[in-house]
Write an enzyme that holds these catalytic residues in place. Structure first.
Site, PDB file in Angstrom:
ATOM      1  N   ARG A  85       1.546   3.485  -3.344  1.00  0.00           N
ATOM      2  CA  ARG A  85       1.411   2.079  -3.722  1.00  0.00           C
ATOM      3  C   ARG A  85       1.788   1.885  -5.185  1.00  0.00           C
ATOM      4  O   ARG A  85       1.299   2.598  -6.056  1.00  0.00           O
ATOM      5  CB  ARG A  85      -0.042   1.637  -3.497  1.00  0.00           C
ATOM      6  CG  ARG A  85      -0.439   0.339  -4.116  1.00  0.00           C
ATOM      7  CD  ARG A  85       0.019  -0.847  -3.292  1.00  0.00           C
ATOM      8  NE  ARG A  85      -0.093  -2.075  -4.055  1.00  0.00           N
ATOM      9  CZ  ARG A  85      -1.191  -2.795  -4.149  1.00  0.00           C
ATOM     10  NH1 ARG A  85      -2.274  -2.440  -3.501  1.00  0.00           N
ATOM     11  NH2 ARG A  85      -1.211  -3.901  -4.858  1.00  0.00           N
ATOM     12  N   ARG A  94       4.306  -4.220  -0.311  1.00  0.00           N
ATOM     13  CA  ARG A  94       3.435  -3.058  -0.570  1.00  0.00           C
ATOM     14  C   ARG A  94       3.315  -2.166   0.654  1.00  0.00           C
ATOM     15  O   ARG A  94       3.375  -2.640   1.783  1.00  0.00           O
ATOM     16  CB  ARG A  94       2.057  -3.529  -1.036  1.00  0.00           C
ATOM     17  CG  ARG A  94       1.449  -4.564  -0.153  1.00  0.00           C
ATOM     18  CD  ARG A  94       0.384  -5.370  -0.858  1.00  0.00           C
ATOM     19  NE  ARG A  94       0.865  -6.096  -2.010  1.00  0.00           N
ATOM     20  CZ  ARG A  94       0.085  -6.630  -2.933  1.00  0.00           C
ATOM     21  NH1 ARG A  94      -1.211  -6.531  -2.840  1.00  0.00           N
ATOM     22  NH2 ARG A  94       0.593  -7.265  -3.955  1.00  0.00           N
ATOM     23  N   ASP A  97      -2.294  -1.845   1.069  1.00  0.00           N
ATOM     24  CA  ASP A  97      -3.210  -2.574   0.196  1.00  0.00           C
ATOM     25  C   ASP A  97      -4.602  -2.495   0.830  1.00  0.00           C
ATOM     26  O   ASP A  97      -4.760  -2.853   2.003  1.00  0.00           O
ATOM     27  CB  ASP A  97      -2.752  -4.032   0.116  1.00  0.00           C
ATOM     28  CG  ASP A  97      -3.590  -4.867  -0.831  1.00  0.00           C
ATOM     29  OD1 ASP A  97      -4.108  -4.306  -1.822  1.00  0.00           O
ATOM     30  OD2 ASP A  97      -3.725  -6.078  -0.598  1.00  0.00           O
ATOM     31  N   ASP A  99      -8.470  -3.725   0.209  1.00  0.00           N
ATOM     32  CA  ASP A  99      -9.364  -4.568  -0.589  1.00  0.00           C
ATOM     33  C   ASP A  99     -10.793  -4.433  -0.096  1.00  0.00           C
ATOM     34  O   ASP A  99     -11.044  -4.378   1.109  1.00  0.00           O
ATOM     35  CB  ASP A  99      -8.953  -6.039  -0.466  1.00  0.00           C
ATOM     36  CG  ASP A  99      -7.656  -6.348  -1.195  1.00  0.00           C
ATOM     37  OD1 ASP A  99      -7.389  -5.704  -2.230  1.00  0.00           O
ATOM     38  OD2 ASP A  99      -6.916  -7.218  -0.726  1.00  0.00           O
TER      39      ASP A  99
HETATM   40  P1  AMP Z   1      -4.391  -5.964  -5.333  1.00  0.00           P
HETATM   41  O1  AMP Z   1      -3.036  -6.273  -5.870  1.00  0.00           O
HETATM   42  O2  AMP Z   1      -4.882  -6.952  -4.321  1.00  0.00           O
HETATM   43  O3  AMP Z   1      -4.538  -4.559  -4.813  1.00  0.00           O
HETATM   44  O4  AMP Z   1      -5.391  -6.105  -6.554  1.00  0.00           O
HETATM   45  C1  AMP Z   1      -5.841  -4.998  -7.232  1.00  0.00           C
HETATM   46  C2  AMP Z   1      -6.681  -5.429  -8.431  1.00  0.00           C
HETATM   47  O5  AMP Z   1      -7.722  -6.312  -8.044  1.00  0.00           O
HETATM   48  C3  AMP Z   1      -7.315  -4.225  -9.097  1.00  0.00           C
HETATM   49  O6  AMP Z   1      -7.103  -4.320 -10.478  1.00  0.00           O
HETATM   50  C4  AMP Z   1      -8.793  -4.378  -8.763  1.00  0.00           C
HETATM   51  O7  AMP Z   1      -9.596  -3.870  -9.813  1.00  0.00           O
HETATM   52  C5  AMP Z   1      -8.941  -5.862  -8.595  1.00  0.00           C
HETATM   53  N1  AMP Z   1     -10.030  -6.270  -7.700  1.00  0.00           N
HETATM   54  C6  AMP Z   1     -11.019  -7.152  -7.985  1.00  0.00           C
HETATM   55  N2  AMP Z   1     -11.856  -7.306  -6.942  1.00  0.00           N
HETATM   56  C7  AMP Z   1     -11.387  -6.508  -5.950  1.00  0.00           C
HETATM   57  C8  AMP Z   1     -11.832  -6.232  -4.610  1.00  0.00           C
HETATM   58  N3  AMP Z   1     -12.916  -6.833  -4.100  1.00  0.00           N
HETATM   59  N4  AMP Z   1     -11.101  -5.355  -3.861  1.00  0.00           N
HETATM   60  C9  AMP Z   1      -9.982  -4.761  -4.378  1.00  0.00           C
HETATM   61  N5  AMP Z   1      -9.509  -4.975  -5.631  1.00  0.00           N
HETATM   62  C10 AMP Z   1     -10.218  -5.836  -6.425  1.00  0.00           C
END
Ligand code: AMP
Length: 170
Positions: A85, A94, A97, A99
């Site tokens: 990633r 991506r 991912d 979350d």
């Molecule tokens: P993404 O592009 O969706 O993978 O976002 C990643 C970023 O979101 C990272 O810097 C994480 O620290 C932040 N982030 C904040 N809250 C969350 C969450 N609940 N789950 C995953 N990433 C989070």
């Protein structure tokens, strides 16, 4: 002693995404402090945000974990990294991912972690698989199923790719 119930969202649109999803859940299940208890069905969803990119696959999975929320976030990020990633474009393509959507009843708002994930009630591709796992979950005073009804036009663009048997404990 039972662990905390957490729900994660999975998404991806580069490479063999189903293989990435299985790889991701296998890695989480292999962690000594976490087990994957259930997966949602798998959906194909038009890309949101940056539309000129391949469709995404999306799903959710339920975990039982003894990790803290921040430890679980680190684990999710290390699994994303193992799958190559690259974090470069906010809504961009991506491989995998992961979350953290829900962690028990906890509400967390720190620099790098917000839980419940702020996009849950705004995106059908998160809500639909989440509502499959926990239709009665209360988010902002309404159930996940109710929030999904509000997003029905977005939900209708999602295609079911597989029922919830795409991931099994191996
Ligand atoms: P993404 O592009 O969706 O993978 O976002 C990643 C970023 O979101 C990272 O810097 C994480 O620290 C932040 N982030 C904040 N809250 C969350 C969450 N609940 N789950 C995953 N990433 C989070």
């Amino acid at each position: 002693m039972t662990g905390h119930k957490a729900i994660i969202g999975l998404g991806g649109n580069i490479g063999d995404v189903l293989d990435s999803f299985r790889f991701g859940l296998d890695c989480l299940h292999a962690d000594p402090a976490t087990r994957v208890t259930r997966a949602s069905p798998l959906y194909r969803t038009p890309a949101w945000g940056l539309e000129e990119q391949p469709d995404f696959l999306n799903a959710c999975a339920e975990l039982e974990t003894w990790l803290s929320p921040h430890e679980l976030l680190s684990l999710l990020q290390s699994v994303e990294d193992m799958r190559g990633r690259k974090r470069c474009e906010m809504w961009g393509p991506r491989t995998l991912d992961l979350d953290l959507l829900i962690y028990g009843e906890q509400q967390i708002d720190t620099n790098n972690l917000t839980v419940p994930h702020p996009l849950i009630t705004e995106r059908a591709f998160v809500l639909k698989p989440l509502a499959y796992l926990t239709p009665g979950m209360i988010l902002g005073a309404k159930t996940a199923k109710h929030h999904l009804q509000v997003l029905s036009s977005e939900e209708q663009k999602m295609k079911l790719v597989s029922d919830d048997t795409w991931w099994m404990v191996s």
